[in-house]
Enzyme design. Structure first.
Site, PDB file in Angstrom:
ATOM      1  N   ASP A 118       0.732  -1.556   0.229  1.00 36.74           N
ATOM      2  CA  ASP A 118      -0.008   0.099  -0.114  1.00 36.74           C
ATOM      3  C   ASP A 118       0.830   1.219   0.027  1.00 36.74           C
ATOM      4  O   ASP A 118       1.621   1.493   0.845  1.00 36.74           O
ATOM      5  CB  ASP A 118      -1.021  -0.171   1.133  1.00 36.74           C
ATOM      6  CG  ASP A 118      -1.888   1.091   1.104  1.00 36.74           C
ATOM      7  OD1 ASP A 118      -1.939   1.854   0.206  1.00 36.74           O
ATOM      8  OD2 ASP A 118      -2.823   1.173   2.227  1.00 36.74           O
ATOM      9  N   ASP A 135      -0.914   6.810  -7.057  1.00 38.58           N
ATOM     10  CA  ASP A 135      -1.175   5.684  -5.964  1.00 38.58           C
ATOM     11  C   ASP A 135      -1.337   4.396  -6.734  1.00 38.58           C
ATOM     12  O   ASP A 135      -2.324   4.173  -7.650  1.00 38.58           O
ATOM     13  CB  ASP A 135      -2.701   5.944  -5.360  1.00 38.58           C
ATOM     14  CG  ASP A 135      -2.963   4.931  -4.054  1.00 38.58           C
ATOM     15  OD1 ASP A 135      -2.181   4.365  -3.511  1.00 38.58           O
ATOM     16  OD2 ASP A 135      -4.206   4.767  -4.201  1.00 38.58           O
TER      17      ASP A 135
END
Length: 519
Positions: free
Chosen positions: A192, A399
């Site tokens: 992540d 991201d």
């Protein structure tokens, strides 16, 4: 006065403070060099300085400038030395300097970095893959996760100035394997880039979700060390923390989907595979109370954000704060995406472009500056077409854990309008209601190259980056309108080697066939 200065030097050395502490004292000595020449304790002075220098030169965090500064000063002392034994000592030091520098260089280049697999959670190669669902159902769920994740990026950004901010974006789209402890225990975690803390479930469980892999037992690891409450790691890197009765630092992280982890912050040995070196002293979360939407086949989360507790920041002293990934197309079965760390993660060569990372709060997220988007000869100015928030530097987050690219609505509407003018096809509505621009076709849709123009870097996005087949006879634009936070998602990054260099403060893109990417 001179003796006090030397006591100060020895104090800095004994406490093993940073090289800056030693050099601050050395600079003070330079100012009073004439007093040294008159001092009767000249031999003691040089010995003290040598003691400090030999320790700091072996510190692999130092730059060549630091070595040269200290070396130059001691040579200036040598010029004032009249005693033969001191001259011999200086000659010995010169030899030691050369050897220490060589050892330092060798140590710095000992670990060239490494590459491991990055597995998309819905790939047939993923342990999380559900074969009962169609690829279109998997995509629909990924799109929903994008919306949810964007909501919590917004919440985290709003709370950035609050001391108690602990809500972080939920989950991510890629998995990676690491091992923690001695002996090593495998952890399959969500990789992540929107989180910092790396954590796994730990025994004893107060409340643990069901997990197929063995749960980590800290009592069976010889390298497990709880972080004390008074440690800077505890009070500077954790927003929500408490002090346990035994004096250890405990953490609490809540995720946007109401999942949470609560446990003890500890240091452990982390390894990334059989051919990678062990990395001792890495801060991790040992979660004794974890619940929510975590999958039973996973065992935690791997924080690749930009904050102090992230794996990237913690590996910096050993291999540098660099990582890169190359994402293969969704549902690829013959090859896996790759993620590299350290010097191996460098992105350069023909076709590579770079854009600055912008420092903003929260420091976890990677902010870039998007200036415009081009479609053929038409350029849409991102800053002029968007609300005030998007006119600033750092107006979009890159991201890997968000599937779609999210853009401010007013800008998205103009972008969609320009695409409608150039794409020939029958437009239809997405029955799920999550996608804006969709076309009815069973064939590949002919679409223009879209250029995302970041500060200093033009990234040309092909059809695989901008349109996705969501049904057998429907293709949709992989960018959607957002309310507050803009995100450059992972579909837009497929078949690019994307490198993050936190030391230099930049993100690089290089068009690459990721299915053939050499490791």
């Amino acid at each position: 006065m001179i003796e006090n200065k030397f006591k100060k030097l020895r104090f800095a050395f004994n406490l093993r403070t940073s090289w800056f502490s030693c050099n601050a004292v050395i600079m003070e000595y330079q100012i009073t060099a004439n007093q040294y020449r008159k001092s009767g304790s000249f031999s003691y002075q040089i010995r003290a300085l040598l003691s400090c220098y030999i320790n700091i030169v072996l510190d692999t965090h130092l730059t060549h400038f630091t070595h040269t500064l200290t070396f130059s000063y001691i040579l200036s002392l040598a010029m004032a030395a009249s005693q033969v034994h001191l001259q011999f000592l200086i000659l010995f030091f010169c030899y030691s300097y050369i050897m220490c520098s060589a050892l330092t260089f060798t140590h710095k280049t000992r670990h060239p970095g490494f590459t491991i697999d990055l597995i998309h959670r819905d790939s047939p190669n993923s342990p999380l893959h559900n074969p009962a669902k169609t690829r279109y159902e998997h995509l629909s769920e990924a799109f929903s996760r994008s919306t949810s994740r964007a909501t919590h990026f917004t919440a985290a950004s709003r709370a950035a100035s609050a001391v108690q901010a602990s809500v972080v974006p939920a989950g991510g789209e890629y998995l990676m394997n690491i091992s923690i402890g001695t002996p090593p225990v495998r952890v399959l975690g969500i990789a992540d880039t929107g989180s910092d803390l790396t954590w796994t479930q730990c025994k004893p469980c107060v409340q643990c979700y069901e997990q197929k892999l063995p749960i980590f037992d800290p009592k069976k690891s010889s390298s497990y060390n709880p972080v004390p409450c008074g440690s800077p790691t505890c009070y500077t890197n954790l927003a929500s923390r408490t002090c346990d009765p035994d004096g250890t630092c405990s953490y609490y992280y809540s995720y946007g989907d109401k999942s949470y982890t609560n446990g003890v912050l500890a240091t452990e040995v982390v390894t990334f595979g059989p051919n990678t070196p062990p990395f001792p002293g890495v801060s991790i979360g040992c979660g004794h109370e974890n619940d929510g939407t975590f999958n039973e086949k996973g065992s935690g989360l791997i924080g690749l954000g930009g904050g102090g507790l992230s794996l990237i920041r913690q590996l910096k002293p050993s291999i540098g704060a660099q990582f890169s990934y190359c994402l293969v197309p969704y549902f690829e079965t013959t090859s896996a995406s790759k993620i590299s760390f350290g010097p191996k993660a460098s992105v350069n060569g023909p076709g590579a472009v770079s854009t600055p990372l912008v420092k903003k709060d929260p420091s976890t997220f990677y902010y870039l500056t998007l200036e415009s988007i081009g479609i053929g000869n038409v350029t849409l100015d991102y800053k002029k077409q968007s609300a005030h928030y998007y006119t600033e530097e750092g107006n979009i987050i890159i991201d890997s854990g968000t599937t779609l690219t999210l853009l401010p609505k007013e800008f998205y509407d103009k972008l969609e309008g320009e695409l409608e003018k150039v794409i020939k096809g029958e437009r239809i509505q997405d029955p799920e209601g999550s996608m804006g621009l969709c076309y009815k076709t069973k064939k590949d849709l002919e679409v223009p190259v879209i250029t995302a123009r970041f500060a200093g870097a033009d990234v040309q996005l092909k059809a695989i980056n901008t349109f996705v087949r969501v049904e057998e006879d429907m293709v949709c634009f992989a960018m959607v309108p957002a309310s507050e936070v803009a995100i450059f998602g992972n579909l837009a990054q497929i078949n690019f080697l994307v490198g993050y260099d936190l030391d230099e403060g930049r993100v690089s893109f290089k068009p690459t066939d990721c299915s053939k990417h050499a490791v």
